[in-house]
Design a protein around this motif. Structure first.
Motif, PDB file in Angstrom:
ATOM      1  N   GLU A   1      27.244  10.073  29.094  1.00  0.00           N
ATOM      2  CA  GLU A   1      27.093  11.458  29.555  1.00  0.00           C
ATOM      3  C   GLU A   1      28.272  11.870  30.426  1.00  0.00           C
TER       4      GLU A   1
ATOM      5  N   GLU B   1      34.164  17.819  27.726  1.00  0.00           N
ATOM      6  CA  GLU B   1      33.811  19.236  27.587  1.00  0.00           C
ATOM      7  C   GLU B   1      34.569  20.088  28.596  1.00  0.00           C
ATOM      8  N   ASN B   2      34.664  19.601  29.825  1.00  0.00           N
ATOM      9  CA  ASN B   2      35.330  20.366  30.880  1.00  0.00           C
ATOM     10  C   ASN B   2      36.841  20.423  30.703  1.00  0.00           C
TER      11      ASN B   2
ATOM     12  N   SER C   1      43.496  15.449  20.085  1.00  0.00           N
ATOM     13  CA  SER C   1      43.569  16.844  20.503  1.00  0.00           C
ATOM     14  C   SER C   1      44.792  17.526  19.906  1.00  0.00           C
TER      15      SER C   1
ATOM     16  N   GLY D   1      38.513  20.034  27.667  1.00  0.00           N
ATOM     17  CA  GLY D   1      38.972  20.411  26.352  1.00  0.00           C
ATOM     18  C   GLY D   1      39.399  19.236  25.491  1.00  0.00           C
TER      19      GLY D   1
ATOM     20  N   GLN E   1      31.360  12.478  28.239  1.00  0.00           N
ATOM     21  CA  GLN E   1      31.135  13.666  27.423  1.00  0.00           C
ATOM     22  C   GLN E   1      31.314  14.933  28.257  1.00  0.00           C
ATOM     23  N   THR E   2      30.870  14.890  29.501  1.00  0.00           N
ATOM     24  CA  THR E   2      31.043  16.025  30.401  1.00  0.00           C
ATOM     25  C   THR E   2      32.513  16.238  30.712  1.00  0.00           C
TER      26      THR E   2
ATOM     27  N   GLU F   1      38.324  27.248  20.178  1.00  0.00           N
ATOM     28  CA  GLU F   1      37.168  27.981  20.685  1.00  0.00           C
ATOM     29  C   GLU F   1      37.453  28.609  22.039  1.00  0.00           C
ATOM     30  N   ASN F   2      38.188  27.877  22.905  1.00  0.00           N
ATOM     31  CA  ASN F   2      38.484  28.385  24.247  1.00  0.00           C
ATOM     32  C   ASN F   2      39.593  29.428  24.266  1.00  0.00           C
TER      33      ASN F   2
END
Length: 317
Positions: A276, A283-284, A121, A286, A279-280, A225-226
């Protein structure tokens, strides 16, 4: 019996024992060490990964925190452990490649069996949301007007949080006009940022989102993006090699781990990262997932160890 036969028999027995050990692995819980206090970015990511790793490996996996020395306390303890696969640490770029080049520690390039990388990151420089600073230009003007007044924090000397702030302020030409206050981990530091006892901090998006903070720049090749309105370090005038910083991390075991055990841990890591649930989480939070298997991660880690010497020199460490 000939001596060569004795040696051959002994070698065959050792190989057979190693194979049997690998076949039964794991037989007890696996300790995943976070080398910083609870609440920091590394701790949060590892706790997000741990349940999915445990499911994939088929055994319990628990997270323990061992803070101190900008991550070197945990790394130093781990390098002396038996390489059996039951003690792993999630180590970042700083703990594994920077700290051993700036400190006298009992580990170095060849102390580890890299298992997998998980994330990479970019870092950001940010302030409290009630700070008067809206832009990098505001910071430069204020610091130059009152040298020595403002303080930047870090999770410890040489940590990526430290390198982020050093890169920002050295790149802006005001490093010598600020004070540095190190903490043992990002968690305690951001509490002081919220309280107003320090004015600047640098860390990843996952940590910044845990508080009411305002980013001033991102050390990435492009805007996030955020945060499309937040400029890159390059855009505010910071030049290479200080303009891009990534907090990558992955799982390491002590050197000498059996290849069969390494392969099992690598497979579990790959499954966990691709799950999953993780990955969630990514995503949540960053988190930028950047998975590498054991062989690729080993090559990457060694290249980073060598190239980060330039960053250390640029940061004056």
């Amino acid at each position: 019996m000939k001596l060569t036969t004795v040696f051959s028999t002994a070698i065959a027995a050792a190989i057979s024992a190693s194979a049997a050990l690998a076949d039964g692995f794991p037989e007890r819980p696996i300790n995943l060490i976070a080398p910083f206090n609870a609440g920091g970015g590394t701790d949060l990511l590892l706790r997000g990964l741990a349940p999915h790793f445990a499911e994939a490996i088929g055994a319990n996996a628990f997270v323990s925190n061992m803070a101190g020395g900008s991550g070197t306390v945990a790394a130093s303890a781990l390098q002396g452990q038996r390489p059996d696969g039951y003690q792993l640490a999630y180590m970042s770029i700083t703990v594994s490649t920077i700290q051993p080049q700036i400190k006298d520690v009992p580990y170095g390039l060849d102390s580890w069996t890299p298992i997998c990388s998980v994330a990479a990151s970019p870092t950001l420089l940010f302030v409290s949301n009630d700070s008067p600073f809206q832009t990098a230009e505001d910071v430069v003007a204020a610091v130059k007007a009152e040298p020595g007044k403002y303080v930047y924090g870090s999770s410890g000397p040489g940590a990526m949080t430290h390198l982020t702030t050093v890169a920002a302020f050295a790149g802006l030409g005001i490093l010598d006009d600020l004070k540095h206050l190190p903490f043992q981990g990002s968690g305690p530091a951001i509490k002081e940022l919220t309280a107003g006892n320090i004015q600047f901090f640098g860390d990843t998006e996952v940590l910044m989102q845990r508080g009411d903070f305002r980013p001033l720049m991102v050390f990435n090749s492009q805007r996030l993006e955020n945060y499309p309105d937040v400029p890159t370090a390059t855009e505010v005038g910071i030049e290479a090699p200080l303009n891009e910083l990534y907090l990558w991390g992955g799982l390491f075991a002590p050197a000498g781990l059996e290849p069969e055990v390494t392969a099992k841990l690598e497979a579990a890591c790959e499954t966990a990262v691709a799950s999953e649930g993780f990955q969630t989480f990514a995503e949540n939070s960053g988190t930028v997932i950047n998975y590498r298997g054991a062989e690729e991660f080993d090559a990457f880690y060694r290249a980073q160890y060598e190239s980060n010497g330039a960053l250390i020199e640029a940061a004056g460490l």
